[in-house]
Design a protein around this motif. Structure first.
Motif, PDB file in Angstrom:
ATOM      1  N   PRO A   1     -22.604  -6.836  -2.569  1.00 48.10           N
ATOM      2  CA  PRO A   1     -23.999  -6.736  -2.155  1.00 48.10           C
ATOM      3  C   PRO A   1     -24.194  -5.925  -0.878  1.00 48.10           C
ATOM      4  CG  PRO A   1     -23.139  -8.849  -1.498  1.00 48.10           C
ATOM      5  CD  PRO A   1     -22.044  -8.147  -2.291  1.00 48.10           C
ATOM      6  N   LEU A   2     -23.106  -5.451  -0.277  1.00 50.96           N
ATOM      7  CA  LEU A   2     -23.180  -4.721   0.988  1.00 50.96           C
ATOM      8  C   LEU A   2     -23.373  -3.230   0.742  1.00 50.96           C
ATOM      9  CD1 LEU A   2     -20.080  -6.332   2.732  1.00 50.96           C
ATOM     10  CD2 LEU A   2     -22.397  -7.229   2.585  1.00 50.96           C
ATOM     11  N   THR A   3     -24.113  -2.591   1.631  1.00 46.07           N
ATOM     12  CA  THR A   3     -24.270  -1.147   1.598  1.00 46.07           C
ATOM     13  C   THR A   3     -23.560  -0.588   2.819  1.00 46.07           C
ATOM     14  OG1 THR A   3     -26.416  -1.339   0.521  1.00 46.07           O
ATOM     15  CG2 THR A   3     -25.935   0.746   1.627  1.00 46.07           C
TER      16      THR A   3
ATOM     17  N   PHE B   1      -9.333   1.697   1.560  1.00 51.95           N
ATOM     18  CA  PHE B   1      -9.508   0.403   0.905  1.00 51.95           C
ATOM     19  C   PHE B   1     -10.843   0.362   0.163  1.00 51.95           C
ATOM     20  CE2 PHE B   1     -11.397  -3.876   1.160  1.00 51.95           C
ATOM     21  CZ  PHE B   1     -10.534  -4.540   0.295  1.00 51.95           C
ATOM     22  N   VAL B   2     -11.935   0.805   0.804  1.00 50.93           N
ATOM     23  CA  VAL B   2     -13.257   0.777   0.181  1.00 50.93           C
ATOM     24  C   VAL B   2     -13.269   1.635  -1.084  1.00 50.93           C
ATOM     25  CG1 VAL B   2     -15.678   1.493   0.462  1.00 50.93           C
ATOM     26  CG2 VAL B   2     -14.530   0.193   2.268  1.00 50.93           C
ATOM     27  N   ALA B   3     -12.686   2.820  -1.026  1.00 55.67           N
ATOM     28  CA  ALA B   3     -12.652   3.692  -2.214  1.00 55.67           C
ATOM     29  C   ALA B   3     -11.907   3.009  -3.358  1.00 55.67           C
ATOM     30  CB  ALA B   3     -12.000   5.025  -1.865  1.00 55.67           C
ATOM     31  N   ASP B   4     -10.755   2.419  -3.058  1.00 56.25           N
ATOM     32  CA  ASP B   4      -9.952   1.776  -4.103  1.00 56.25           C
ATOM     33  C   ASP B   4     -10.610   0.518  -4.657  1.00 56.25           C
ATOM     34  OD1 ASP B   4      -8.074   3.754  -3.863  1.00 56.25           O
ATOM     35  OD2 ASP B   4      -6.524   2.485  -2.958  1.00 56.25           O
ATOM     36  N   ILE B   5     -11.172  -0.320  -3.774  1.00 53.39           N
ATOM     37  CA  ILE B   5     -11.755  -1.571  -4.257  1.00 53.39           C
ATOM     38  C   ILE B   5     -13.043  -1.293  -5.018  1.00 53.39           C
ATOM     39  CG2 ILE B   5     -13.152  -2.289  -2.249  1.00 53.39           C
ATOM     40  CD1 ILE B   5     -10.882  -4.562  -4.356  1.00 53.39           C
ATOM     41  N   SER B   6     -13.791  -0.278  -4.615  1.00 54.41           N
ATOM     42  CA  SER B   6     -15.013   0.088  -5.350  1.00 54.41           C
ATOM     43  C   SER B   6     -14.670   0.538  -6.762  1.00 54.41           C
ATOM     44  CB  SER B   6     -15.778   1.180  -4.607  1.00 54.41           C
ATOM     45  OG  SER B   6     -16.259   0.684  -3.374  1.00 54.41           O
ATOM     46  N   ALA B   7     -13.642   1.354  -6.898  1.00 55.90           N
ATOM     47  CA  ALA B   7     -13.219   1.821  -8.221  1.00 55.90           C
ATOM     48  C   ALA B   7     -12.744   0.651  -9.078  1.00 55.90           C
ATOM     49  CB  ALA B   7     -12.121   2.869  -8.088  1.00 55.90           C
ATOM     50  N   ALA B   8     -11.971  -0.255  -8.489  1.00 54.56           N
ATOM     51  CA  ALA B   8     -11.466  -1.411  -9.246  1.00 54.56           C
ATOM     52  C   ALA B   8     -12.610  -2.336  -9.660  1.00 54.56           C
ATOM     53  CB  ALA B   8     -10.434  -2.174  -8.420  1.00 54.56           C
ATOM     54  N   ASN B   9     -13.609  -2.487  -8.800  1.00 57.70           N
ATOM     55  CA  ASN B   9     -14.741  -3.363  -9.118  1.00 57.70           C
ATOM     56  C   ASN B   9     -15.621  -2.805 -10.224  1.00 57.70           C
ATOM     57  OD1 ASN B   9     -14.228  -5.532  -7.406  1.00 57.70           O
ATOM     58  ND2 ASN B   9     -15.323  -4.601  -5.701  1.00 57.70           N
ATOM     59  N   LEU B  10     -15.550  -1.510 -10.481  1.00 59.69           N
ATOM     60  CA  LEU B  10     -16.385  -0.901 -11.512  1.00 59.69           C
ATOM     61  C   LEU B  10     -15.899  -1.164 -12.926  1.00 59.69           C
ATOM     62  CD1 LEU B  10     -17.376   2.533  -9.974  1.00 59.69           C
ATOM     63  CD2 LEU B  10     -18.831   0.560 -10.397  1.00 59.69           C
ATOM     64  N   GLY B  11     -14.759  -1.719 -13.101  1.00 61.26           N
ATOM     65  CA  GLY B  11     -14.298  -1.971 -14.463  1.00 61.26           C
ATOM     66  C   GLY B  11     -12.884  -2.483 -14.521  1.00 61.26           C
ATOM     67  N   GLY B  12     -12.318  -2.686 -13.365  1.00 54.43           N
ATOM     68  CA  GLY B  12     -10.949  -3.180 -13.339  1.00 54.43           C
ATOM     69  C   GLY B  12     -10.888  -4.673 -13.587  1.00 54.43           C
ATOM     70  N   SER B  13      -9.738  -5.111 -13.958  1.00 55.36           N
ATOM     71  CA  SER B  13      -9.516  -6.541 -14.175  1.00 55.36           C
ATOM     72  C   SER B  13      -9.321  -7.236 -12.829  1.00 55.36           C
ATOM     73  CB  SER B  13      -8.258  -6.730 -15.029  1.00 55.36           C
ATOM     74  OG  SER B  13      -7.119  -6.302 -14.299  1.00 55.36           O
ATOM     75  N   ALA B  14      -9.304  -8.548 -12.869  1.00 55.88           N
ATOM     76  CA  ALA B  14      -9.041  -9.321 -11.659  1.00 55.88           C
ATOM     77  C   ALA B  14      -7.668  -8.968 -11.090  1.00 55.88           C
ATOM     78  CB  ALA B  14      -9.142 -10.817 -11.949  1.00 55.88           C
ATOM     79  N   ALA B  15      -6.708  -8.694 -11.963  1.00 55.84           N
ATOM     80  CA  ALA B  15      -5.364  -8.314 -11.515  1.00 55.84           C
ATOM     81  C   ALA B  15      -5.391  -6.968 -10.789  1.00 55.84           C
ATOM     82  CB  ALA B  15      -4.402  -8.258 -12.692  1.00 55.84           C
TER      83      ALA B  15
ATOM     84  N   VAL C   1      -7.989  -5.694  -9.160  1.00 56.40           N
ATOM     85  CA  VAL C   1      -8.648  -5.938  -7.875  1.00 56.40           C
ATOM     86  C   VAL C   1      -7.650  -6.576  -6.900  1.00 56.40           C
ATOM     87  CG1 VAL C   1     -10.451  -7.261  -6.703  1.00 56.40           C
ATOM     88  CG2 VAL C   1     -10.971  -6.045  -8.838  1.00 56.40           C
ATOM     89  N   ALA C   2      -6.905  -7.567  -7.363  1.00 58.65           N
ATOM     90  CA  ALA C   2      -5.894  -8.219  -6.517  1.00 58.65           C
ATOM     91  C   ALA C   2      -4.835  -7.223  -6.070  1.00 58.65           C
ATOM     92  CB  ALA C   2      -5.251  -9.382  -7.265  1.00 58.65           C
ATOM     93  N   ALA C   3      -4.472  -6.290  -6.942  1.00 53.47           N
ATOM     94  CA  ALA C   3      -3.468  -5.277  -6.592  1.00 53.47           C
ATOM     95  C   ALA C   3      -3.971  -4.356  -5.484  1.00 53.47           C
ATOM     96  CB  ALA C   3      -3.085  -4.463  -7.829  1.00 53.47           C
ATOM     97  N   VAL C   4      -5.261  -4.048  -5.488  1.00 49.48           N
ATOM     98  CA  VAL C   4      -5.835  -3.214  -4.419  1.00 49.48           C
ATOM     99  C   VAL C   4      -5.722  -3.945  -3.084  1.00 49.48           C
ATOM    100  CG1 VAL C   4      -7.968  -2.201  -3.504  1.00 49.48           C
ATOM    101  CG2 VAL C   4      -7.385  -1.915  -5.922  1.00 49.48           C
ATOM    102  N   PHE C   5      -6.092  -5.223  -3.065  1.00 52.82           N
ATOM    103  CA  PHE C   5      -5.975  -6.004  -1.830  1.00 52.82           C
ATOM    104  C   PHE C   5      -4.533  -5.993  -1.332  1.00 52.82           C
ATOM    105  CE2 PHE C   5     -10.171  -7.442  -2.851  1.00 52.82           C
ATOM    106  CZ  PHE C   5     -10.715  -7.869  -1.657  1.00 52.82           C
ATOM    107  N   ALA C   6      -3.587  -6.242  -2.226  1.00 51.29           N
ATOM    108  CA  ALA C   6      -2.174  -6.288  -1.841  1.00 51.29           C
ATOM    109  C   ALA C   6      -1.694  -4.924  -1.338  1.00 51.29           C
ATOM    110  CB  ALA C   6      -1.326  -6.733  -3.024  1.00 51.29           C
ATOM    111  N   ARG C   7      -2.063  -3.866  -2.037  1.00 48.84           N
ATOM    112  CA  ARG C   7      -1.632  -2.509  -1.664  1.00 48.84           C
ATOM    113  C   ARG C   7      -2.126  -2.124  -0.272  1.00 48.84           C
ATOM    114  NH1 ARG C   7      -2.990  -0.331  -6.048  1.00 48.84           N
ATOM    115  NH2 ARG C   7      -5.031   0.501  -5.545  1.00 48.84           N
ATOM    116  N   HIS C   8      -3.303  -2.606   0.091  1.00 52.79           N
ATOM    117  CA  HIS C   8      -3.884  -2.265   1.394  1.00 52.79           C
ATOM    118  C   HIS C   8      -3.610  -3.328   2.455  1.00 52.79           C
ATOM    119  CE1 HIS C   8      -5.987   1.427   0.273  1.00 52.79           C
ATOM    120  NE2 HIS C   8      -6.126   0.851  -0.906  1.00 52.79           N
ATOM    121  N   GLY C   9      -2.866  -4.352   2.109  1.00 53.37           N
ATOM    122  CA  GLY C   9      -2.505  -5.382   3.084  1.00 53.37           C
ATOM    123  C   GLY C   9      -3.661  -6.259   3.530  1.00 53.37           C
ATOM    124  N   VAL C  10      -4.654  -6.427   2.647  1.00 49.27           N
ATOM    125  CA  VAL C  10      -5.792  -7.297   2.948  1.00 49.27           C
ATOM    126  C   VAL C  10      -5.549  -8.605   2.219  1.00 49.27           C
ATOM    127  CG1 VAL C  10      -8.283  -7.618   2.784  1.00 49.27           C
ATOM    128  CG2 VAL C  10      -7.348  -5.329   3.212  1.00 49.27           C
TER     129      VAL C  10
END
Length: 129
Positions: free
Chosen positions: A3-5, A101-115, A117-126
């Protein structure tokens, strides 16, 4: 991002890699859940509205003109407590870490699975807490 811009305010090369600067508009009641990241520090400046922050177990309420520095690795989260949307100016150091991180998580949120999305967090150390 959810919901954030976000609006990034510095272009490539302007800060010589030292920091990123972005503005976010946070709807009333919007929340960033407790998380931590060792790769970058964040400094939040409240432009409009009111926010409740939790940092390393301490709670603080901030309003317009107030600033809060989140050291690398500190657990933190926040919520917009205003009846209207709030605005934050955030400085992230070093530059380009949060943008990636924002670029990767935005792409994953557009159609990626929960796995994915979790991989993006792990890859970026969040780490979500």
């Amino acid at each position: 991002v959810g919901p954030l811009t976000l609006a990034f305010k510095r272009s490539e090369g302007e800060s010589e890699g030292s920091f990123s600067l972005f503005e976010s508009i946070e709807p009333a009641g919007a929340r960033v859940h407790l998380h931590r990241h060792a790769a970058f520090q964040e400094t939040f400046i409240v432009l409009e509205g009111h926010f409740d922050f939790e940092v390393a177990g301490d709670r603080q309420s901030l309003g317009p003109g107030e600033t809060l520095v989140i050291p690398r690795g500190a657990a933190h989260g926040f919520m917009c407590t205003s009846p209207e949307a709030g605005r934050l100016l955030t400085i992230s150091t070093p530059a380009r870490v949060f943008e990636a991180f924002v670029a990767d998580i935005s792409a994953a949120n557009l159609g990626g699975s929960a796995a994915e999305v979790a991989a993006v967090f792990a890859r970026h150390g969040v780490e979500l807490l």
